[in-house]
Design a protein around this motif. Structure first.
Motif, PDB file in Angstrom:
ATOM      1  N   ALA A 182      48.655  34.042  36.542  1.00 48.86           N
ATOM      2  CA  ALA A 182      48.831  35.489  36.390  1.00 48.86           C
ATOM      3  C   ALA A 182      47.548  36.126  35.876  1.00 48.86           C
ATOM      4  CB  ALA A 182      49.984  35.786  35.446  1.00 48.86           C
ATOM      5  N   LEU A 183      46.898  35.455  34.938  1.00 50.10           N
ATOM      6  CA  LEU A 183      45.653  35.981  34.404  1.00 50.10           C
ATOM      7  C   LEU A 183      44.580  36.040  35.489  1.00 50.10           C
ATOM      8  CD1 LEU A 183      43.955  36.942  32.017  1.00 50.10           C
ATOM      9  CD2 LEU A 183      43.470  34.547  31.502  1.00 50.10           C
ATOM     10  N   LEU A 184      44.499  34.992  36.282  1.00 48.60           N
ATOM     11  CA  LEU A 184      43.505  34.992  37.360  1.00 48.60           C
ATOM     12  C   LEU A 184      43.788  36.098  38.378  1.00 48.60           C
ATOM     13  CD1 LEU A 184      42.953  31.184  37.936  1.00 48.60           C
ATOM     14  CD2 LEU A 184      41.402  32.827  36.859  1.00 48.60           C
ATOM     15  N   ARG A 185      45.069  36.320  38.713  1.00 44.75           N
ATOM     16  CA  ARG A 185      45.395  37.419  39.636  1.00 44.75           C
ATOM     17  C   ARG A 185      44.996  38.753  39.043  1.00 44.75           C
ATOM     18  NH1 ARG A 185      49.997  34.311  40.438  1.00 44.75           N
ATOM     19  NH2 ARG A 185      51.199  35.591  38.963  1.00 44.75           N
ATOM     20  N   PHE A 186      45.309  38.940  37.749  1.00 45.16           N
ATOM     21  CA  PHE A 186      44.945  40.184  37.090  1.00 45.16           C
ATOM     22  C   PHE A 186      43.429  40.371  37.058  1.00 45.16           C
ATOM     23  CE2 PHE A 186      43.385  42.174  33.203  1.00 45.16           C
ATOM     24  CZ  PHE A 186      43.810  43.466  33.427  1.00 45.16           C
ATOM     25  N   LEU A 187      42.706  39.314  36.693  1.00 43.90           N
ATOM     26  CA  LEU A 187      41.251  39.420  36.620  1.00 43.90           C
ATOM     27  C   LEU A 187      40.639  39.694  37.993  1.00 43.90           C
ATOM     28  CD1 LEU A 187      40.403  36.606  34.060  1.00 43.90           C
ATOM     29  CD2 LEU A 187      40.342  39.083  33.694  1.00 43.90           C
ATOM     30  N   ALA A 188      41.180  39.056  39.029  1.00 42.12           N
ATOM     31  CA  ALA A 188      40.674  39.308  40.389  1.00 42.12           C
ATOM     32  C   ALA A 188      40.930  40.759  40.784  1.00 42.12           C
ATOM     33  CB  ALA A 188      41.331  38.353  41.378  1.00 42.12           C
ATOM     34  N   TRP A 189      42.157  41.246  40.498  1.00 43.39           N
ATOM     35  CA  TRP A 189      42.462  42.638  40.817  1.00 43.39           C
ATOM     36  C   TRP A 189      41.573  43.574  40.010  1.00 43.39           C
ATOM     37  CZ3 TRP A 189      43.923  46.307  37.279  1.00 43.39           C
ATOM     38  CH2 TRP A 189      44.191  47.562  37.798  1.00 43.39           C
ATOM     39  N   SER A 190      41.443  43.289  38.716  1.00 43.59           N
ATOM     40  CA  SER A 190      40.657  44.151  37.837  1.00 43.59           C
ATOM     41  C   SER A 190      39.202  44.202  38.278  1.00 43.59           C
ATOM     42  CB  SER A 190      40.758  43.649  36.407  1.00 43.59           C
ATOM     43  OG  SER A 190      40.001  44.449  35.537  1.00 43.59           O
ATOM     44  N   ALA A 191      38.635  43.049  38.603  1.00 48.50           N
ATOM     45  CA  ALA A 191      37.239  43.017  39.040  1.00 48.50           C
ATOM     46  C   ALA A 191      37.057  43.816  40.326  1.00 48.50           C
ATOM     47  CB  ALA A 191      36.784  41.578  39.241  1.00 48.50           C
ATOM     48  N   ALA A 192      37.947  43.626  41.288  1.00 46.92           N
ATOM     49  CA  ALA A 192      37.828  44.358  42.547  1.00 46.92           C
ATOM     50  C   ALA A 192      38.001  45.859  42.315  1.00 46.92           C
ATOM     51  CB  ALA A 192      38.863  43.859  43.543  1.00 46.92           C
ATOM     52  N   HIS A 193      38.980  46.210  41.490  1.00 42.15           N
ATOM     53  CA  HIS A 193      39.233  47.627  41.205  1.00 42.15           C
ATOM     54  C   HIS A 193      38.027  48.275  40.541  1.00 42.15           C
ATOM     55  CE1 HIS A 193      41.301  51.246  39.919  1.00 42.15           C
ATOM     56  NE2 HIS A 193      40.892  51.006  38.688  1.00 42.15           N
ATOM     57  N   HIS A 194      37.471  47.621  39.540  1.00 42.61           N
ATOM     58  CA  HIS A 194      36.357  48.211  38.806  1.00 42.61           C
ATOM     59  C   HIS A 194      35.060  48.188  39.614  1.00 42.61           C
ATOM     60  CE1 HIS A 194      39.254  47.732  35.518  1.00 42.61           C
ATOM     61  NE2 HIS A 194      38.701  48.842  35.100  1.00 42.61           N
ATOM     62  N   GLN A 195      34.895  47.208  40.481  1.00 38.41           N
ATOM     63  CA  GLN A 195      33.725  47.231  41.362  1.00 38.41           C
ATOM     64  C   GLN A 195      33.810  48.402  42.325  1.00 38.41           C
ATOM     65  OE1 GLN A 195      33.715  43.346  43.107  1.00 38.41           O
ATOM     66  NE2 GLN A 195      32.340  42.507  41.562  1.00 38.41           N
ATOM     67  N   ALA A 196      34.999  48.644  42.870  1.00 34.69           N
ATOM     68  CA  ALA A 196      35.175  49.788  43.761  1.00 34.69           C
ATOM     69  C   ALA A 196      34.951  51.095  43.004  1.00 34.69           C
ATOM     70  CB  ALA A 196      36.579  49.760  44.381  1.00 34.69           C
ATOM     71  N   GLU A 197      35.447  51.167  41.785  1.00 29.78           N
ATOM     72  CA  GLU A 197      35.259  52.371  40.980  1.00 29.78           C
ATOM     73  C   GLU A 197      33.790  52.579  40.640  1.00 29.78           C
ATOM     74  OE1 GLU A 197      36.972  53.071  36.789  1.00 29.78           O
ATOM     75  OE2 GLU A 197      38.574  53.582  38.202  1.00 29.78           O
ATOM     76  N   ALA A 198      33.089  51.513  40.312  1.00 26.28           N
ATOM     77  CA  ALA A 198      31.659  51.618  40.011  1.00 26.28           C
ATOM     78  C   ALA A 198      30.879  52.068  41.244  1.00 26.28           C
ATOM     79  CB  ALA A 198      31.126  50.286  39.499  1.00 26.28           C
ATOM     80  N   ALA A 199      31.249  51.543  42.394  1.00 23.40           N
ATOM     81  CA  ALA A 199      30.582  51.963  43.637  1.00 23.40           C
ATOM     82  C   ALA A 199      30.850  53.447  43.901  1.00 23.40           C
ATOM     83  CB  ALA A 199      31.068  51.119  44.811  1.00 23.40           C
ATOM     84  N   ARG A 200      32.069  53.889  43.636  1.00 29.65           N
ATOM     85  CA  ARG A 200      32.398  55.306  43.828  1.00 29.65           C
ATOM     86  C   ARG A 200      31.576  56.171  42.886  1.00 29.65           C
ATOM     87  NH1 ARG A 200      35.889  58.811  41.353  1.00 29.65           N
ATOM     88  NH2 ARG A 200      36.840  57.161  40.121  1.00 29.65           N
ATOM     89  N   TYR A 201      31.473  55.780  41.624  1.00 29.90           N
ATOM     90  CA  TYR A 201      30.679  56.552  40.662  1.00 29.90           C
ATOM     91  C   TYR A 201      29.213  56.589  41.078  1.00 29.90           C
ATOM     92  CZ  TYR A 201      34.573  56.736  37.373  1.00 29.90           C
ATOM     93  OH  TYR A 201      35.775  56.985  36.764  1.00 29.90           O
TER      94      TYR A 201
END
Length: 116
Positions: free
Chosen positions: A48-67
């Motif tokens: 569960a932690l790995l799924r969360f971390l994978a989702w979080s990393a992808a989400h924040h990378q997309a957000e950083a790219a948007r910014y």
């Protein structure tokens, strides 16, 4: 290290991030309950932690790219705003408005006179 857009960070940013990550790792390594935390995470929470971390990393990378895209898109507006500010400053220097020169409590001219 790299940004979400694939650019390398500046040396100062890379050094800061490295220092923060090292401090976090050192803090975790000093925990008295680290073995119990690691055992518990291996037994039940790791997937569960790995799924969360994978989702979080992808989400924040997309957000950083948007910014980063928004910041690049705002550059022309920033340059225009700075140019307009300097044009206004030059205009006030060439032809100051009477209210700027008026000597009343709280005025700019009174503040300059007091500071002198």
């Amino acid at each position: 290290m790299g940004t979400a857009a694939g650019h390398e960070p500046s040396p100062r940013t890379a050094a800061t991030l490295t220092a923060v990550l090292q401090a976090c790792a050192e803090h975790v390594m000093q925990r008295e309950d680290l073995p119990a935390v690691l055992t518990a995470s291996r037994q039940r929470d790791t997937p569960a932690l790995l799924r969360f971390l994978a989702w979080s990393a992808a989400h924040h990378q997309a957000e950083a790219a948007r910014y980063e895209r928004e910041a690049r898109a705002a550059r022309p507006a920033l340059r225009a705003a700075v140019a307009a500010w300097w044009a206004t400053a030059r205009w006030f220097i060439a032809c100051p408005h009477p209210l700027l020169l008026a000597d009343y409590p709280g005025s700019l001219s009174r503040a300059v006179a007091v500071e002198q």
